[in-house]
Design a protein around this motif. Sequence first.
Motif, short mmCIF file in Angstrom:
data_model
loop_
_atom_site.label_atom_id
_atom_site.label_comp_id
_atom_site.label_asym_id
_atom_site.label_seq_id
_atom_site.Cartn_x
_atom_site.Cartn_y
_atom_site.Cartn_z
N VAL A 79 0.87 -1.17 0.00
CA VAL A 79 0.00 0.00 0.00
C VAL A 79 0.91 1.22 0.00
N THR A 80 0.60 2.21 -0.86
CA THR A 80 1.48 3.36 -1.02
C THR A 80 0.70 4.67 -1.02
N PRO A 81 0.71 5.42 0.09
CA PRO A 81 0.14 6.77 0.05
C PRO A 81 1.06 7.69 -0.76
N TYR A 82 0.47 8.66 -1.47
CA TYR A 82 1.28 9.54 -2.31
C TYR A 82 0.71 10.95 -2.35
N LEU A 83 1.60 11.89 -2.68
CA LEU A 83 1.25 13.28 -2.92
C LEU A 83 1.98 13.70 -4.19
N ARG A 84 1.25 14.32 -5.14
CA ARG A 84 1.82 14.57 -6.46
C ARG A 84 1.34 15.90 -7.03
N PRO A 85 2.13 16.96 -6.96
CA PRO A 85 1.77 18.20 -7.67
C PRO A 85 2.14 18.08 -9.15
N GLU A 86 1.28 18.65 -9.99
CA GLU A 86 1.51 18.65 -11.43
C GLU A 86 1.28 20.05 -11.99
N LEU A 87 2.06 20.39 -12.99
CA LEU A 87 1.84 21.60 -13.78
C LEU A 87 1.39 21.13 -15.15
N ARG A 88 0.24 21.63 -15.60
CA ARG A 88 -0.31 21.24 -16.90
C ARG A 88 -0.32 22.46 -17.81
N ILE A 89 0.25 22.29 -18.99
CA ILE A 89 0.39 23.38 -19.95
C ILE A 89 -0.23 22.96 -21.28
N PRO A 90 -1.21 23.68 -21.79
CA PRO A 90 -1.76 23.32 -23.10
C PRO A 90 -0.69 23.44 -24.18
N ALA A 91 -0.53 22.37 -24.98
CA ALA A 91 0.42 22.40 -26.09
C ALA A 91 -0.25 22.88 -27.36
N SER A 92 -1.56 22.75 -27.40
CA SER A 92 -2.34 23.22 -28.55
C SER A 92 -3.79 23.31 -28.11
N GLY A 93 -4.58 23.99 -28.88
CA GLY A 93 -6.00 24.09 -28.58
C GLY A 93 -6.41 25.50 -28.24
N PRO A 94 -7.72 25.70 -28.00
CA PRO A 94 -8.26 27.04 -27.83
C PRO A 94 -8.08 27.65 -26.44
N ASN A 95 -7.70 26.86 -25.42
CA ASN A 95 -7.59 27.37 -24.06
C ASN A 95 -6.14 27.38 -23.60
N PRO A 96 -5.45 28.52 -23.69
CA PRO A 96 -4.01 28.56 -23.44
C PRO A 96 -3.63 28.62 -21.96
N GLU A 97 -4.58 28.61 -21.03
CA GLU A 97 -4.25 28.80 -19.62
C GLU A 97 -3.65 27.54 -19.00
N ALA A 98 -2.41 27.67 -18.48
CA ALA A 98 -1.79 26.59 -17.74
C ALA A 98 -2.47 26.50 -16.38
N GLY A 99 -2.27 25.40 -15.71
CA GLY A 99 -2.86 25.24 -14.39
C GLY A 99 -2.13 24.15 -13.63
N SER A 100 -2.46 24.03 -12.37
CA SER A 100 -1.84 23.01 -11.55
C SER A 100 -2.90 22.05 -11.02
#
Length: 187
Positions: A79-100
């Motif tokens: 069993v493995t508890p985890y914590l994982r922050p991610e940064l998501r960046i649009p590479a293409s498409g109509p919504n250019p806003e990055a987010g976490s």
Amino acid sequence: GFSLGIWNSMGTNDSDPSSNKGNEVDYNLGYQTKVEPFEVKAGVGYFDNFELWYGSKGNVVRTYAEVNMPITITGAHTVTPYLRPELRIPASGPNPEAGSWMLGGVRHEWKVADFLNVRQSVGANHDSGFAGLESGFIGNYGADINVPIYKGISLDVLSVRFYTPLSNLDDGRRSRTALGAGIVVKL
């Protein structure tokens, strides 16, 4: 060490790969090391979406870091508890806003035999408003049937993913299920 992964999913509501929000191919490069009693991971991925899960077309670049702590229950169960922050960046498409995204949860791995593993995970993530969507919480569950096929190479012969909003989101997100498969090569 380093790992390479490719994962493909198909949403369960139809068979047209250009119309379903669960359809994608993910390419991942990661690195993992141990800092006892923790595992530390970092990586980057490119999500080639036929249609982004949120309802707008576009591909995504994702970077992540993860800290987890595997706890062996028996020789066959971890069993493995985890914590994982991610940064998501649009590479293409109509919504250019990055987010976490901030993900947290628990994974379970069952080594059924030398040739078969069953993995499950349950968790939640907070979306900061990636791609112009509302900020909120999303629950997730995943299960994989994994077959080691050669030293350092394994195949997810069946993956099931279920996502559902936990917050009251008015941006069109709803519960979704996707089926997939993938391969991982640890270098």
